[in-house]
Design a protein around this motif. Structure first.
Motif, PDB file in Angstrom:
ATOM      1  N   TYR A 166      70.092 -18.757 -23.042  1.00  0.00           N
ATOM      2  CA  TYR A 166      70.263 -17.477 -22.529  1.00  0.00           C
ATOM      3  C   TYR A 166      70.836 -16.509 -23.710  1.00  0.00           C
ATOM      4  CZ  TYR A 166      70.364 -13.264 -19.697  1.00  0.00           C
ATOM      5  OH  TYR A 166      70.278 -11.989 -19.174  1.00  0.00           O
ATOM      6  N   GLU A 167      71.912 -16.776 -23.755  1.00  0.00           N
ATOM      7  CA  GLU A 167      72.770 -15.773 -24.420  1.00  0.00           C
ATOM      8  C   GLU A 167      72.258 -15.936 -25.964  1.00  0.00           C
ATOM      9  OE1 GLU A 167      76.531 -17.699 -24.063  1.00  0.00           O
ATOM     10  OE2 GLU A 167      77.072 -16.743 -22.272  1.00  0.00           O
ATOM     11  N   PHE A 168      71.726 -17.130 -26.708  1.00  0.00           N
ATOM     12  CA  PHE A 168      70.988 -17.348 -27.868  1.00  0.00           C
ATOM     13  C   PHE A 168      69.824 -16.423 -27.907  1.00  0.00           C
ATOM     14  CE2 PHE A 168      67.525 -19.337 -30.050  1.00  0.00           C
ATOM     15  CZ  PHE A 168      67.978 -19.385 -31.253  1.00  0.00           C
ATOM     16  N   VAL A 169      68.960 -16.462 -26.874  1.00  0.00           N
ATOM     17  CA  VAL A 169      67.873 -15.542 -26.765  1.00  0.00           C
ATOM     18  C   VAL A 169      68.259 -14.074 -26.990  1.00  0.00           C
ATOM     19  CG1 VAL A 169      65.911 -14.853 -25.443  1.00  0.00           C
ATOM     20  CG2 VAL A 169      66.363 -16.979 -25.662  1.00  0.00           C
ATOM     21  N   LEU A 170      69.444 -13.616 -26.381  1.00  0.00           N
ATOM     22  CA  LEU A 170      69.597 -12.168 -26.117  1.00  0.00           C
ATOM     23  C   LEU A 170      70.290 -11.876 -27.742  1.00  0.00           C
ATOM     24  CD1 LEU A 170      71.708 -11.831 -22.828  1.00  0.00           C
ATOM     25  CD2 LEU A 170      69.263 -11.171 -23.371  1.00  0.00           C
ATOM     26  N   CYS A 171      70.845 -12.744 -28.379  1.00  0.00           N
ATOM     27  CA  CYS A 171      71.209 -12.296 -29.829  1.00  0.00           C
ATOM     28  C   CYS A 171      69.869 -12.408 -30.827  1.00  0.00           C
ATOM     29  CB  CYS A 171      72.605 -13.175 -30.098  1.00  0.00           C
ATOM     30  SG  CYS A 171      73.745 -12.742 -29.261  1.00  0.00           S
ATOM     31  N   PHE A 172      69.254 -13.607 -30.716  1.00  0.00           N
ATOM     32  CA  PHE A 172      68.173 -13.862 -31.560  1.00  0.00           C
ATOM     33  C   PHE A 172      67.152 -12.755 -31.580  1.00  0.00           C
ATOM     34  CE2 PHE A 172      64.295 -15.467 -32.956  1.00  0.00           C
ATOM     35  CZ  PHE A 172      64.614 -16.190 -34.364  1.00  0.00           C
ATOM     36  N   LYS A 183      75.260 -17.949 -37.284  1.00  0.00           N
ATOM     37  CA  LYS A 183      76.165 -17.484 -36.590  1.00  0.00           C
ATOM     38  C   LYS A 183      75.675 -17.438 -35.107  1.00  0.00           C
ATOM     39  CE  LYS A 183      79.839 -16.153 -37.402  1.00  0.00           C
ATOM     40  NZ  LYS A 183      81.208 -16.868 -37.437  1.00  0.00           N
ATOM     41  N   ILE A 184      74.569 -17.042 -34.913  1.00  0.00           N
ATOM     42  CA  ILE A 184      73.922 -16.850 -33.747  1.00  0.00           C
ATOM     43  C   ILE A 184      73.395 -18.237 -33.285  1.00  0.00           C
ATOM     44  CG2 ILE A 184      71.599 -16.130 -32.670  1.00  0.00           C
ATOM     45  CD1 ILE A 184      71.657 -13.478 -34.418  1.00  0.00           C
ATOM     46  N   SER A 185      73.021 -19.068 -33.940  1.00  0.00           N
ATOM     47  CA  SER A 185      72.619 -20.607 -33.630  1.00  0.00           C
ATOM     48  C   SER A 185      73.791 -21.095 -32.986  1.00  0.00           C
ATOM     49  CB  SER A 185      71.758 -21.013 -34.576  1.00  0.00           C
ATOM     50  OG  SER A 185      70.727 -20.437 -34.987  1.00  0.00           O
ATOM     51  N   HIS A 186      74.912 -21.126 -33.698  1.00  0.00           N
ATOM     52  CA  HIS A 186      76.154 -21.796 -33.072  1.00  0.00           C
ATOM     53  C   HIS A 186      76.360 -21.460 -31.931  1.00  0.00           C
ATOM     54  CE1 HIS A 186      80.040 -23.663 -33.582  1.00  0.00           C
ATOM     55  NE2 HIS A 186      80.732 -22.466 -33.145  1.00  0.00           N
ATOM     56  N   ILE A 187      75.818 -20.033 -31.034  1.00  0.00           N
ATOM     57  CA  ILE A 187      76.121 -19.970 -29.829  1.00  0.00           C
ATOM     58  C   ILE A 187      75.257 -21.183 -29.045  1.00  0.00           C
ATOM     59  CG2 ILE A 187      75.649 -18.416 -27.831  1.00  0.00           C
ATOM     60  CD1 ILE A 187      75.675 -16.095 -30.102  1.00  0.00           C
ATOM     61  N   LEU A 188      74.228 -21.525 -29.287  1.00  0.00           N
ATOM     62  CA  LEU A 188      73.316 -22.529 -28.566  1.00  0.00           C
ATOM     63  C   LEU A 188      73.879 -23.991 -28.917  1.00  0.00           C
ATOM     64  CD1 LEU A 188      71.131 -23.424 -27.029  1.00  0.00           C
ATOM     65  CD2 LEU A 188      69.500 -23.357 -28.523  1.00  0.00           C
ATOM     66  N   SER A 189      74.222 -24.190 -30.178  1.00  0.00           N
ATOM     67  CA  SER A 189      74.779 -25.389 -30.517  1.00  0.00           C
ATOM     68  C   SER A 189      76.165 -25.751 -29.913  1.00  0.00           C
ATOM     69  CB  SER A 189      74.982 -25.736 -31.960  1.00  0.00           C
ATOM     70  OG  SER A 189      75.924 -24.978 -32.487  1.00  0.00           O
ATOM     71  N   ALA A 190      76.865 -24.821 -29.352  1.00  0.00           N
ATOM     72  CA  ALA A 190      78.141 -24.906 -29.168  1.00  0.00           C
ATOM     73  C   ALA A 190      78.173 -25.087 -27.461  1.00  0.00           C
ATOM     74  CB  ALA A 190      79.133 -23.918 -29.271  1.00  0.00           C
ATOM     75  N   HIS A 191      77.168 -24.599 -26.914  1.00  0.00           N
ATOM     76  CA  HIS A 191      77.104 -24.563 -25.300  1.00  0.00           C
ATOM     77  C   HIS A 191      75.460 -24.957 -25.124  1.00  0.00           C
ATOM     78  CE1 HIS A 191      80.234 -21.839 -26.353  1.00  0.00           C
ATOM     79  NE2 HIS A 191      80.848 -22.298 -25.379  1.00  0.00           N
ATOM     80  N   ILE A 192      75.009 -26.479 -25.330  1.00  0.00           N
ATOM     81  CA  ILE A 192      73.648 -26.709 -24.868  1.00  0.00           C
ATOM     82  C   ILE A 192      73.426 -26.474 -23.654  1.00  0.00           C
ATOM     83  CG2 ILE A 192      72.011 -28.614 -25.073  1.00  0.00           C
ATOM     84  CD1 ILE A 192      72.223 -27.206 -27.783  1.00  0.00           C
ATOM     85  N   GLY A 193      72.788 -25.637 -22.994  1.00  0.00           N
ATOM     86  CA  GLY A 193      72.421 -25.509 -21.603  1.00  0.00           C
ATOM     87  C   GLY A 193      71.916 -24.369 -21.224  1.00  0.00           C
ATOM     88  N   TRP A 194      71.562 -24.017 -20.162  1.00  0.00           N
ATOM     89  CA  TRP A 194      70.827 -22.768 -19.669  1.00  0.00           C
ATOM     90  C   TRP A 194      71.349 -21.557 -20.172  1.00  0.00           C
ATOM     91  CZ3 TRP A 194      65.815 -23.390 -19.275  1.00  0.00           C
ATOM     92  CH2 TRP A 194      65.188 -24.481 -18.664  1.00  0.00           C
ATOM     93  N   THR A 195      72.733 -21.762 -19.831  1.00  0.00           N
ATOM     94  CA  THR A 195      73.620 -20.362 -20.111  1.00  0.00           C
ATOM     95  C   THR A 195      73.715 -20.040 -21.686  1.00  0.00           C
ATOM     96  OG1 THR A 195      75.018 -20.661 -18.215  1.00  0.00           O
ATOM     97  CG2 THR A 195      75.783 -19.333 -20.281  1.00  0.00           C
ATOM     98  N   GLY A 196      73.846 -21.212 -22.495  1.00  0.00           N
ATOM     99  CA  GLY A 196      73.876 -21.149 -23.867  1.00  0.00           C
ATOM    100  C   GLY A 196      72.409 -20.671 -24.661  1.00  0.00           C
TER     101      GLY A 196
END
Length: 644
Positions: free
Chosen positions: A258-264, A243-256
């Motif tokens: 950053y948000e992925f790191v905050l959850c991981f 579920k957390i990795s989906h944050i990055l796969s859905a928004h590949i970019g600096w913002t995605g």
């Protein structure tokens, strides 16, 4: 008796078998005497020096024999040492002549001999303190003490495929962890801990292992394995990580990212807290089982609330729920630690210190939860909370070290358990790669299946490489080497596994692009894929460098441990270069996956080849150049002549 203990439980020399036992019948006949000559140029003695052993042992000449000895010899007795010396003499002749496979047993026997001679007071036998008649034993500065003995198993495999352990006829196993994880400088003392029975409704908690003020490690005599409950918990983490990795796969970019790191980061440290807590404490009662259930519910909450944790719509934003779940998990660990401190007064100072040191990171999470959702202030507080998690892990290790210096009893890591737990976490993140691929690939098309296969091949190569980094033996494992390498080893798994999860998110995105027929890979996604892949291999190279490697034995493996680290660094350079080459050549998503998987698999093949013995021609060249001593054979011809 296991298949792998033939030459550890028993010794075959002089045409007969001898069984080695720790508590066997007294020898029916006196130990045989043999003519022994002190040598300095034989392969056996040279190997002892090359392996870094601090013992110079006398090795029998080629005419030495043991005749008429008893069928059973005591572990550590002078007769046992005498038989080892003779067996080494036989093996060195076989190694230098025809039987290169004997090299493996030769190194294992050299380890056994060194351990017995360096630890004369470890074994309670009548004659174990004395060396074999006619031997010359010299102890150098810094030689391992008798306290380097640890009677435990380990899950990590020996590079020789056989641990130098000795199984007695009574079935008890004496395992020397120095052969896998390195020496324990201040020594080991055995304690009794009942961590197998799980039928109690309530049990007073107990430390599984600990250091006393003199630095001696007290630990159980048996292997600590990962229980089924912890393995089941890991399955929950797989779902949350997906579920957390989906944050990055859905928004590949600096913002995605950053948000992925905050959850991981909170997920990783929640897993790490549980792994360390279960490593140090023994409960196995109903209270602990329900506490573990609450922690699994916390992990479910982390996964569910991570999906919309950064949604700009305040009506669906779950950042508050996510942060609250993080604080709940930390609070449960804090309560368990205080609970343990109440029942274990002798370790109260250490346990209370571990609880207090986590207050700053918990305060930052509380502050982030109180901020307006998705505001800049909340993101800053959240980021500081993630950074404080890493700082807490570092200062926690340093604080434990300081408490020990001031005379307090401190907790210790069960090294074989924690190494396996971190290996499981790496497997969890690599499993997320497969999960992410299967999540997006829902059509029966050939190209997406091909892309998925190559994505899985990348994960497969990383797993094999990591097993080689952590699954072999070390002169001193990072955890046992010193406090700084141990803490670094722990913290490095955060960016390492984060890069694996990020790569999995990117791979799933590429498979999805193949699925819809999109071949236009934008610059960030392209460079990000190759960058995280390069960082993954860089992390494994650094992890390997934190361990103190065993000395290289040239006629056993083609590549030295340092050479294997160099191979991983070379792959880092290749992946970085391929990022630029691929951009210039306009690699499609499928091309990226194919090229990356091919390079990773070639690296695995080269590494496996580097671990096999060299060809006979190479050994002959070593003999010619003097790298190995040409030992006379029984027929009177030299090893060099036999190889012609």
């Amino acid at each position: 008796m296991g298949a792998g203990c033939d030459f550890k439980c028993k010794i075959q020399t002089g045409g007969r078998w001898y069984r080695v036992t720790r508590t066997g019948a007294a020898p029916s006949r006196p130990a045989p005497t043999a003519a022994v000559t002190t040598t300095t140029a034989t392969p056996a003695s040279a190997m002892l020096v090359e392996l870094g052993d601090a013992v110079t042992a006398a090795v029998p000449n080629s005419d030495t024999t043991v005749e008429g000895g008893p069928e059973i010899v005591r572990l550590g007795s002078s007769q046992h040492i005498q038989l080892l010396l003779q067996r080494i003499a036989e093996l060195q002749r076989n190694t230098a002549c025809e039987d290169l496979a004997s090299s493996r047993e030769l190194v294992a026997r050299a380890h056994e001999l060194h351990f017995l001679l360096a630890n004369p007071d470890t074994f309670a036998t009548a004659d174990s303190a004395a060396a074999a008649p006619g031997t010359s034993v010299e102890y150098k500065a810094g030689a391992p003490s008798a306290a380097g003995f640890d009677s435990t198993h380990t899950l990590a495999s020996h590079p020789l495929q056989h641990e130098p352990s000795i199984t007695s006829s009574m079935g008890d196993t004496i395992h020397v962890t120095v052969s896998t994880f390195g020496d324990i400088k201040a020594g080991v003392e055995e304690i009794e801990v009942d961590d197998h029975s799980d039928v109690a409704l309530f049990r007073v908690p107990q430390m599984r292992q600990y250091f006393t003020s003199d630095g001696v490690l007290h630990r159980t005599a048996h292997k600590a394995h990962v229980p089924w409950l912890e393995l089941f918990e890991d399955l929950i983490y797989v779902a949350a990580l997906a579920k957390i990795s989906h944050i990055l796969s859905a928004h590949i970019g600096w913002t995605g990212l950053y948000e992925f790191v905050l959850c991981f980061v909170p997920l990783f440290f929640h897993w790490s807290m549980l792994a360390l807590y279960n490593n140090r404490m023994v409960h196995n009662d109903m209270v602990h089982k329900f506490w573990s259930l609450l922690q699994m519910i916390v992990v479910l909450g982390l996964g569910v609330n991570a999906t919309n944790a950064f949604d700009p719509d305040t009506n669906v934003n779950t950042s508050l729920q996510f942060l609250t779940t993080v604080m709940t998990g930390q609070g449960l660990v804090q309560l368990a630690t205080l609970y343990d401190a109440y029942f274990i007064p002798e370790h109260r100072a250490y346990l209370l210190t571990q609880a207090v040191i986590r207050i700053p990171e918990e305060s930052m999470y509380i502050l982030a939860a109180l901020m307006p959702a998705h505001s800049t202030a909340q993101m800053i507080a959240w980021s500081l909370a993630c950074a404080s998690c890493a700082a807490t892990s570092f200062f926690g290790g340093m604080t434990t070290r300081a408490l020990g210096r001031y005379g307090y009893m401190t907790g210790a890591l069960n090294i074989e358990h924690i190494v396996e737990r971190y290996s499981n976490w790496v497997a969890v993140t690599l499993g997320e790669v497969a999960t992410a691929i299967m999540f997006v690939n829902t059509r029966e098309l050939v190209l997406p299946d091909v892309g998925s296969a190559f994505g899985l091949a990348i994960a497969f190569a990383i797993q094999l490489t990591y097993i080689r980094v952590e699954g072999g033996s070390h002169a001193s494992h990072a955890i046992r080497r010193n406090a700084y390498t141990g803490v670094s080893w722990n913290l490095l798994h955060l960016p390492f596994t984060m890069s694996i999860a990020a790569m999995g998110a990117n791979v799933s995105n590429m498979v999805n692009m193949i699925l819809v027929g999109d071949s236009d890979l934008h610059s960030f996604q392209h460079y990000f894929f190759w960058g995280v892949l390069a960082f993954t291999y860089l992390s494994m190279a650094v992890l390997a460098s934190l361990h103190e490697p065993l000395a290289h034995v040239p006629h056993l493996t083609l590549m030295s441990p340092r050479g294997l680290i160099g191979l991983r660094l070379l792959l880092v350079v290749i992946f970085v270069a391929l990022g630029f080459v691929g951009k210039a050549l306009h690699f499609t998503p499928l091309a990226n996956l194919v090229v990356a998987a091919s390079v990773a698999l070639v690296g695995v093949v080269v590494e496996e080849i580097g671990r096999v013995p060299p060809p006979r021609a190479v050994v002959r060249r070593m003999l010619t150049q003097g790298s190995l001593q040409a030992v006379p054979t029984e027929e009177g011809t030299s090893a060099l002549e036999k190889l012609d």
